[in-house]
Design a protein around this motif. Structure first.
Motif, mmCIF file in Angstrom:
data_model
loop_
_atom_site.group_PDB
_atom_site.id
_atom_site.type_symbol
_atom_site.label_atom_id
_atom_site.label_comp_id
_atom_site.label_asym_id
_atom_site.label_seq_id
_atom_site.Cartn_x
_atom_site.Cartn_y
_atom_site.Cartn_z
ATOM 1 N N ARG B 47 3.596 22.109 19.336
ATOM 2 C CA ARG B 47 2.829 22.451 20.527
ATOM 3 C C ARG B 47 1.966 21.265 20.971
ATOM 4 O O ARG B 47 1.763 21.056 22.165
ATOM 5 C CB ARG B 47 1.983 23.695 20.286
ATOM 6 C CG ARG B 47 2.862 24.926 19.965
ATOM 7 C CD ARG B 47 2.078 26.205 19.793
ATOM 8 N NE ARG B 47 1.466 26.627 21.034
ATOM 9 C CZ ARG B 47 0.168 26.665 21.253
ATOM 10 N NH1 ARG B 47 -0.669 26.338 20.292
ATOM 11 N NH2 ARG B 47 -0.294 27.028 22.410
ATOM 12 N N ILE B 50 4.223 18.955 23.017
ATOM 13 C CA ILE B 50 4.515 19.340 24.407
ATOM 14 C C ILE B 50 3.254 19.418 25.248
ATOM 15 O O ILE B 50 3.312 19.697 26.444
ATOM 16 C CB ILE B 50 5.280 20.684 24.517
ATOM 17 C CG1 ILE B 50 4.461 21.850 23.965
ATOM 18 C CG2 ILE B 50 6.631 20.607 23.846
ATOM 19 C CD1 ILE B 50 5.066 23.207 24.265
ATOM 20 N N GLY B 51 2.099 19.181 24.626
ATOM 21 C CA GLY B 51 0.857 19.161 25.401
ATOM 22 C C GLY B 51 0.165 20.510 25.477
ATOM 23 O O GLY B 51 -0.767 20.687 26.250
ATOM 24 N N ALA B 52 0.614 21.477 24.671
ATOM 25 C CA ALA B 52 0.006 22.808 24.708
ATOM 26 C C ALA B 52 -1.186 22.906 23.762
ATOM 27 O O ALA B 52 -1.913 23.882 23.789
ATOM 28 C CB ALA B 52 1.044 23.870 24.336
#
Lengths: 262, 249
Positions: B47, B50-52
């Motif tokens: 995560r 992906i930049g979450a």
């Protein structure tokens, strides 16, 4: 045509229901019913503010509803549960609004219009606000539909696709504030959530795709607005609650019909 | 040149450090598997990539306009949301009918575009997630314990599908798993994670590494090893029906 108060009332009801029907699907999918309720109750504070400082009630309602959303995010960020926070805010907001209106100097105004709606006294200016708001809500939903839907499914899927889910959350909150301002004149602060939830909950039994569900939900809302207005004229009942009763009747009928998503 | 990389990335939840200075890098076409026990930060790492997930320190680099196909660990679809398989494939961007059909085939599915997502079996559901992830022609395919909820033959068959997909697309694959035996053989590189990177290398290097053995060898004891042996044959099971059982994890 617009000189007829019944025509204006019908147009106001239909315009509101089209917007709440589509946006209400997101409220149902994202389980934000109580959040919507808190924003709607906060609208009364907006009414008090705009009466006290004599500016537009629409603006006051939008500001109060957005302030409620910000306050909610702040409080839940500090370790309160969402459920309890909404319980506090919804009712504190409503009570503050009632107290606030009573404190406004000058003649006592009846709050019934803001609590339960006053669609038979809708003016041309009100109609412009309602349909303007409905067009904004519809337009933004159309424009951001895929991103909103992706975010609703999963924030991580959104991130991976380069969509900022926080931005989409803010967008939904903003649209809710507009819908509250639009609907307050029609069904009143206490029943706005009904127009968001009931048509969507009815439509979810019949749509195959999110788009069909949203369209069905809007149409059901519009039908409830017309039926409610008719019923109110026939039986001499208050219009706002009658619209909600009509929507609830559709819901009840849908529950005994077989569910079909095929 | 790496497509995506983490450089000394740390992630904290409250006072707790979930990831401690983790570095990894993924090159085009590579298959990398991250293994580790529950709570070792595997999903958090994905995560963060992906930049979450906000990183407390360190850096995540993604190549410009990197196309990521992401298969989440689990996707909960609210029962009030009607969603056909075909419509799901259109998220976040509409795709051509021909491409949707091809993706379903590549993911090992027939023509079930008209089915509701809610009516799919566990195995079909994961394959639909895979089909959606490959539709944007990704440079990196990321899978977060994508076989959770599938039985052993089901997940073995799912992993074989991923190899097929990779051959078809030539994309890099970064996956997270705790099912080592199925995953490892296909991987170019395995990273063993437990908050920090314990060890890293080719599958045989990692499975022989003391740090890995300490995490997965003892504690689970012989029982897990035996269980694996029992199940690593293949039933070639395609899952048209739902299995009521759950995997223990």
């Amino acid at each position: 045509m617009l000189d007829d108060f019944l025509v204006r009332a019908a147009l106001a009801g239909v315009g509101t229901a089209l917007a709440t029907g589509a946006l209400g699907c997101f409220v149902v999918w994202r389980r934000m019913a109580y959040f919507g309720d808190a924003m709607a109750h906060a609208a009364l504070m907006g009414v008090a503010l705009s009466l006290a400082f004599s500016f537009s009630i629409t603006l006051g309602v939008v500001i109060a509803a957005l302030a409620m959303a910000v306050l909610f995010l702040t409080l839940t960020g500090q370790g309160q549960t969402a459920d309890a926070t909404l319980g506090v805010l919804a009712h504190a907001g409503l009570a503050l609004g009632l107290v606030g209106v009573a404190l406004v100097p000058g003649q006592r105004i009846s709050l019934d219009a803001y609590l339960f709606g006053d669609v038979l006294n809708v003016t041309r200016a009100d109609l412009a606000v309602i349909w303007g708001g409905a067009v904004v809500v519809g337009g933004v939903l159309w424009w951001q539909w895929s991103a909103l839907l992706t975010t609703t499914l999963s924030a991580d899927l959104a991130h991976a696709a380069g969509i900022d889910p926080k931005r989409q959350d803010r967008l939904i909150t903003f649209l809710l504030a507009i819908v509250v301002a639009v609907a307050i004149k029609v069904v009143g602060a206490l029943l706005i959530t009904a127009l968001l939830i009931i048509p969507a909950a009815t439509a979810q039994r019949f749509g195959r795709t999110p788009e069909i569900m949203a369209i069905v939900s809007s149409l059901l809302g519009a039908a409830a607005a017309i039926a409610g207005l008719q019923g109110a004229l026939i039986w001499d009942t208050p219009v706002g609650p009658s619209i909600v009763v009509a929507a609830a009747t559709f819901f009840g009928v849908s529950m005994v019909m077989p569910r079909s998503r095929a | 040149m790496s497509l995506i990389s983490a450089e000394n990335v740390s992630v904290r939840y409250g006072g707790q450090t979930v990831l401690d200075r983790v570095s990894l890098s993924l090159k085009a076409g590579e298959i990398v598997t991250i293994v580790g026990p529950n709570g070792s930060g595997k999903s958090t790492l994905l995560r963060a990539l992906i930049g979450a997930e906000a990183v407390a320190s360190g850096k995540v680099h993604r190549a410009d306009h990197l196309r990521i196909g992401y298969v989440p660990q689990r996707l909960h679809i609210d029962p009030t949301l009607p969603l056909t398989v075909r419509r799901f494939l259109d998220l976040p961007r509409r795709v051509k009918e021909k491409d949707a059909q091809a993706a379903l085939e590549t993911a090992g599915l027939g023509n079930l575009g008209a089915r509701q997502m809610a009516d799919l079996s566990g195995g079909q559901f994961q394959r639909v997630l895979l089909a959606r992830a490959i539709l944007g022609n990704p440079q990196v395919l990321m899978l977060d314990e994508a076989t959770q909820g599938l039985d052993q033959p089901g997940s073995a068959s799912f992993y074989r599908q991923i190899e097929t997909v990779r051959q078809a697309l030539g994309c890099a694959v970064l996956m997270v798993s705790h099912e080592l035996h199925v995953v490892m053989s296909a991987s170019d590189r395995v990273i063993c994670l437990n908050g920090h990177v314990c060890c890293e290398g080719t599958p045989d290097v990692v499975s022989a590494a003391p740090a890995y053995r300490e995490l997965f060898g003892t504690g689970t004891g012989g029982a897990l090893a035996l269980y694996r042996h029992d199940h690593d044959h293949d039933h070639d099971h395609d899952h048209d029906h739902d299995h009521a059982h759950e995997t223990a994890n």
